[in-house]
Design a protein around this motif. Structure first.
Motif, PDB file in Angstrom:
ATOM      1  N   GLN A  94     -12.644   5.870  16.996  1.00  0.00           N
ATOM      2  CA  GLN A  94     -11.552   6.678  16.464  1.00  0.00           C
ATOM      3  C   GLN A  94     -10.194   6.141  16.921  1.00  0.00           C
ATOM      4  O   GLN A  94      -9.208   6.216  16.193  1.00  0.00           O
ATOM      5  CB  GLN A  94     -11.712   8.139  16.914  1.00  0.00           C
ATOM      6  CG  GLN A  94     -10.607   9.078  16.466  1.00  0.00           C
ATOM      7  CD  GLN A  94     -10.515   9.245  14.960  1.00  0.00           C
ATOM      8  OE1 GLN A  94     -11.479   8.975  14.235  1.00  0.00           O
ATOM      9  NE2 GLN A  94      -9.366   9.686  14.481  1.00  0.00           N
ATOM     10  N   TRP A  95     -10.156   5.546  18.112  1.00  0.00           N
ATOM     11  CA  TRP A  95      -8.901   4.983  18.605  1.00  0.00           C
ATOM     12  C   TRP A  95      -8.400   3.880  17.676  1.00  0.00           C
ATOM     13  O   TRP A  95      -7.187   3.715  17.490  1.00  0.00           O
ATOM     14  CB  TRP A  95      -9.081   4.430  20.026  1.00  0.00           C
ATOM     15  CG  TRP A  95     -10.006   3.254  20.121  1.00  0.00           C
ATOM     16  CD1 TRP A  95     -11.354   3.278  20.339  1.00  0.00           C
ATOM     17  CD2 TRP A  95      -9.648   1.875  19.969  1.00  0.00           C
ATOM     18  NE1 TRP A  95     -11.869   2.006  20.343  1.00  0.00           N
ATOM     19  CE2 TRP A  95     -10.845   1.115  20.120  1.00  0.00           C
ATOM     20  CE3 TRP A  95      -8.461   1.201  19.739  1.00  0.00           C
ATOM     21  CZ2 TRP A  95     -10.870  -0.269  20.035  1.00  0.00           C
ATOM     22  CZ3 TRP A  95      -8.477  -0.186  19.649  1.00  0.00           C
ATOM     23  CH2 TRP A  95      -9.665  -0.899  19.800  1.00  0.00           C
ATOM     24  N   ARG A  96      -9.333   3.127  17.067  1.00  0.00           N
ATOM     25  CA  ARG A  96      -8.936   2.080  16.124  1.00  0.00           C
ATOM     26  C   ARG A  96      -8.227   2.685  14.909  1.00  0.00           C
ATOM     27  O   ARG A  96      -7.246   2.124  14.403  1.00  0.00           O
ATOM     28  CB  ARG A  96     -10.161   1.284  15.660  1.00  0.00           C
ATOM     29  CG  ARG A  96     -10.728   0.320  16.695  1.00  0.00           C
ATOM     30  CD  ARG A  96     -11.958  -0.374  16.138  1.00  0.00           C
ATOM     31  NE  ARG A  96     -12.465  -1.384  17.059  1.00  0.00           N
ATOM     32  CZ  ARG A  96     -12.170  -2.679  17.004  1.00  0.00           C
ATOM     33  NH1 ARG A  96     -11.342  -3.122  16.071  1.00  0.00           N
ATOM     34  NH2 ARG A  96     -12.691  -3.532  17.861  1.00  0.00           N
ATOM     35  N   VAL A  97      -8.757   3.797  14.426  1.00  0.00           N
ATOM     36  CA  VAL A  97      -8.148   4.476  13.276  1.00  0.00           C
ATOM     37  C   VAL A  97      -6.728   4.922  13.611  1.00  0.00           C
ATOM     38  O   VAL A  97      -5.794   4.736  12.827  1.00  0.00           O
ATOM     39  CB  VAL A  97      -8.997   5.683  12.838  1.00  0.00           C
ATOM     40  CG1 VAL A  97      -8.286   6.484  11.756  1.00  0.00           C
ATOM     41  CG2 VAL A  97     -10.366   5.228  12.347  1.00  0.00           C
ATOM     42  N   GLU A  98      -6.560   5.503  14.803  1.00  0.00           N
ATOM     43  CA  GLU A  98      -5.246   6.004  15.190  1.00  0.00           C
ATOM     44  C   GLU A  98      -4.256   4.860  15.424  1.00  0.00           C
ATOM     45  O   GLU A  98      -3.068   4.979  15.092  1.00  0.00           O
ATOM     46  CB  GLU A  98      -5.373   6.909  16.410  1.00  0.00           C
ATOM     47  CG  GLU A  98      -6.246   8.128  16.120  1.00  0.00           C
ATOM     48  CD  GLU A  98      -6.105   9.233  17.153  1.00  0.00           C
ATOM     49  OE1 GLU A  98      -5.216   9.157  18.015  1.00  0.00           O
ATOM     50  OE2 GLU A  98      -6.903  10.194  17.074  1.00  0.00           O
ATOM     51  N   VAL A  99      -4.736   3.750  15.990  1.00  0.00           N
ATOM     52  CA  VAL A  99      -3.867   2.569  16.145  1.00  0.00           C
ATOM     53  C   VAL A  99      -3.484   2.035  14.770  1.00  0.00           C
ATOM     54  O   VAL A  99      -2.325   1.666  14.529  1.00  0.00           O
ATOM     55  CB  VAL A  99      -4.570   1.483  16.986  1.00  0.00           C
ATOM     56  CG1 VAL A  99      -3.819   0.154  16.897  1.00  0.00           C
ATOM     57  CG2 VAL A  99      -4.679   1.921  18.446  1.00  0.00           C
ATOM     58  N   LYS A 100      -4.441   1.998  13.848  1.00  0.00           N
ATOM     59  CA  LYS A 100      -4.174   1.508  12.492  1.00  0.00           C
ATOM     60  C   LYS A 100      -3.154   2.386  11.778  1.00  0.00           C
ATOM     61  O   LYS A 100      -2.256   1.882  11.094  1.00  0.00           O
ATOM     62  CB  LYS A 100      -5.489   1.464  11.709  1.00  0.00           C
ATOM     63  CG  LYS A 100      -5.355   0.946  10.295  1.00  0.00           C
ATOM     64  CD  LYS A 100      -6.697   0.526   9.705  1.00  0.00           C
ATOM     65  CE  LYS A 100      -7.706   1.627   9.669  1.00  0.00           C
ATOM     66  NZ  LYS A 100      -8.957   1.190   8.994  1.00  0.00           N
ATOM     67  N   GLU A 101      -3.271   3.694  11.935  1.00  0.00           N
ATOM     68  CA  GLU A 101      -2.304   4.596  11.320  1.00  0.00           C
ATOM     69  C   GLU A 101      -0.892   4.364  11.876  1.00  0.00           C
ATOM     70  O   GLU A 101       0.087   4.365  11.119  1.00  0.00           O
ATOM     71  CB  GLU A 101      -2.723   6.049  11.556  1.00  0.00           C
ATOM     72  CG  GLU A 101      -3.909   6.488  10.719  1.00  0.00           C
ATOM     73  CD  GLU A 101      -4.182   7.973  10.870  1.00  0.00           C
ATOM     74  OE1 GLU A 101      -4.780   8.368  11.887  1.00  0.00           O
ATOM     75  OE2 GLU A 101      -3.774   8.731   9.980  1.00  0.00           O
ATOM     76  N   LYS A 102      -0.794   4.161  13.173  1.00  0.00           N
ATOM     77  CA  LYS A 102       0.521   3.911  13.779  1.00  0.00           C
ATOM     78  C   LYS A 102       1.084   2.569  13.339  1.00  0.00           C
ATOM     79  O   LYS A 102       2.291   2.434  13.134  1.00  0.00           O
ATOM     80  CB  LYS A 102       0.410   4.000  15.305  1.00  0.00           C
ATOM     81  CG  LYS A 102       0.179   5.415  15.806  1.00  0.00           C
ATOM     82  CD  LYS A 102      -0.181   5.455  17.272  1.00  0.00           C
ATOM     83  CE  LYS A 102      -0.529   6.870  17.710  1.00  0.00           C
ATOM     84  NZ  LYS A 102      -1.050   6.942  19.093  1.00  0.00           N
ATOM     85  N   PHE A 103       0.203   1.576  13.181  1.00  0.00           N
ATOM     86  CA  PHE A 103       0.636   0.271  12.700  1.00  0.00           C
ATOM     87  C   PHE A 103       1.181   0.379  11.281  1.00  0.00           C
ATOM     88  O   PHE A 103       2.235  -0.167  10.949  1.00  0.00           O
ATOM     89  CB  PHE A 103      -0.533  -0.714  12.760  1.00  0.00           C
ATOM     90  CG  PHE A 103      -0.265  -2.020  12.086  1.00  0.00           C
ATOM     91  CD1 PHE A 103       0.741  -2.866  12.540  1.00  0.00           C
ATOM     92  CD2 PHE A 103      -1.020  -2.420  10.988  1.00  0.00           C
ATOM     93  CE1 PHE A 103       0.995  -4.087  11.915  1.00  0.00           C
ATOM     94  CE2 PHE A 103      -0.768  -3.633  10.359  1.00  0.00           C
ATOM     95  CZ  PHE A 103       0.235  -4.458  10.827  1.00  0.00           C
ATOM     96  N   ASN A 104       0.475   1.101  10.413  1.00  0.00           N
ATOM     97  CA  ASN A 104       0.941   1.291   9.041  1.00  0.00           C
ATOM     98  C   ASN A 104       2.235   2.093   8.996  1.00  0.00           C
ATOM     99  O   ASN A 104       3.104   1.836   8.157  1.00  0.00           O
ATOM    100  CB  ASN A 104      -0.141   1.975   8.203  1.00  0.00           C
ATOM    101  CG  ASN A 104      -1.171   1.005   7.666  1.00  0.00           C
ATOM    102  OD1 ASN A 104      -1.081   0.527   6.543  1.00  0.00           O
ATOM    103  ND2 ASN A 104      -2.176   0.696   8.490  1.00  0.00           N
ATOM    104  N   SER A 105       2.368   3.040   9.905  1.00  0.00           N
ATOM    105  CA  SER A 105       3.615   3.809   9.982  1.00  0.00           C
ATOM    106  C   SER A 105       4.774   2.918  10.402  1.00  0.00           C
ATOM    107  O   SER A 105       5.892   3.027   9.877  1.00  0.00           O
ATOM    108  CB  SER A 105       3.450   4.962  10.978  1.00  0.00           C
ATOM    109  OG  SER A 105       4.675   5.660  11.152  1.00  0.00           O
ATOM    110  N   LEU A 106       4.505   2.022  11.355  1.00  0.00           N
ATOM    111  CA  LEU A 106       5.521   1.075  11.823  1.00  0.00           C
ATOM    112  C   LEU A 106       6.001   0.190  10.671  1.00  0.00           C
ATOM    113  O   LEU A 106       7.208   0.052  10.434  1.00  0.00           O
ATOM    114  CB  LEU A 106       4.940   0.215  12.945  1.00  0.00           C
ATOM    115  CG  LEU A 106       5.806  -0.930  13.481  1.00  0.00           C
ATOM    116  CD1 LEU A 106       7.025  -0.379  14.206  1.00  0.00           C
ATOM    117  CD2 LEU A 106       4.992  -1.822  14.419  1.00  0.00           C
TER     118      LEU A 106
END
Length: 349
Positions: free
Chosen positions: A113-125
């Motif tokens: 799940q941490w990968r999903v949350e990192v990916k979401e933050k990356f896309n937000s960035l």
């Protein structure tokens, strides 16, 4: 007399031991799924401070694995989107008695799940820069390739911020792939050149943030009138099914006539509705073998397509000649140094 009493005590202790082991066996072997699910939920709740749903629990070598979804996402577009897929696994150590597997000692748990949350933050960035250049109506489905070596070198966690991710990107050359949909309008040469300039500026941003060299990202400019409140997919699907015998020019002329019907509707459609419609599009439909996945109506309303391809990515895969043959790369490609180097491999306006 004492001998008899000792025998009775030994028999009683044996019966108690058998009952305890039998209870453990029943609880941990026959009721494994319930036990494991409960432990997985407790682990995820403690780590992420929210409840999760566990599904497709299955035994794997050395333990159990399952897919997970935050409970709050179950009845939302995220809950049915593979782009947000995550798993949890529990390693177990079997306990044996008299050669029989009696129960499992539950050891550590790990999740993605941490990968999903990192990916979401990356896309937000990335999304913040896209919004500056193209406006609010966009979708990103981007991935960072997190290799084993990179994970050893950098500490990725669900608690990291966008700034933390940006610093890691600055320090490392990370492969970035995926798709970006920009919702706009191309009706003239001037419109096309406007998007060429904006894509060029986006590439300069990627270069400045050390994200270009190993990038393979598809950018699609999709007709914004797709977001109109009364947009009819059926009308366009009917048009697509009839266009097999038409030339490109005939098809595009018919399409322009049809899309014009939604000019007024688009102008009257609220920004809230447009954003909700964007949120309902599966990101996994935009991400695949080719950077931009094409569905039956969104992709058909793409008016421009450009593939961002970093030089090191192309060289590492030895695919320059293949991309040139597929018309995904100009013959004289040597990177993007000027605005004119931005190449459209799809033009449907």
């Amino acid at each position: 007399m004492n001998k008899k009493r000792n025998i009775y005590i030994e028999i009683l202790c044996g019966i108690i031991l058998i009952l305890l082991l039998g209870n453990a066996y029943m609880r941990n072997v026959y009721d494994t799924k319930k036990t494991v699910t409960k432990k997985m939920k407790a682990y995820l709740r403690e780590k992420y401070k929210e409840d999760f749903e566990i599904y497709a629990l299955r035994p794997v070598n050395g333990g159990y694995s399952a897919y997970i979804i935050p409970s709050n996402d179950v009845n939302t577009p995220k809950g049915d989107d593979d782009f947000y897929e995550a798993t949890v696994a529990m390693r177990t150590k079997p306990i044996y008695f008299l050669g029989q597997h009696m129960f499992n000692l539950h050891k550590d748990l790990i999740d993605t799940q941490w990968r999903v949350e990192v990916k979401e933050k990356f896309n937000s960035l990335i999304g913040k820069e896209i919004e500056k250049l193209f406006g609010k109506n966009y979708l990103t489905a981007l991935e960072m390739k997190l290799t084993r070596d990179l994970l050893k070198k950098e500490k990725f966690s669900h608690t990291m911020t966008e700034e933390d991710i940006q610093k890691i990107l600055t320090r490392n050359e990370i492969e970035i792939s995926g798709g970006i949909y920009i919702f706009g309008r191309v009706e003239s040469e001037a419109d096309r050149e406007y998007y060429r300039k904006q894509i060029y500026e986006f590439i300069q941003y990627l270069k400045a943030e050390n994200m270009f060299d190993y990038a393979y990202i598809g950018i699609a400019i999709v007709d914004e009138r797709f977001l109109a409140k009364d947009f009819s997919k059926e009308e366009f699907l009917e048009l697509y099914s009839q266009d097999t015998s038409k030339t490109k020019e005939e098809y595009r002329k018919k399409r322009k006539e049809l899309i014009k019907k939604y000019n007024d509707s688009y102008e009257k459609t609220s920004e809230e509705y447009k954003q909700q419609k964007l949120a309902n599009i599966k990101k996994s439909d935009l991400f695949g073998e080719r950077p931009i996945g094409i569905d039956k109506y969104t992709g058909r309303n793409m008016v421009l397509g450009s593939g961002i391809k970093g030089e090191k990515y192309i060289k590492s895969r030895n695919i320059k000649d293949d991309l040139i043959k597929l018309k995904r790369l100009p013959k004289n490609y040597n990177g993007v140094e000027t605005i004119e180097d931005v190449y459209f491999d799809e033009e449907k306006w």
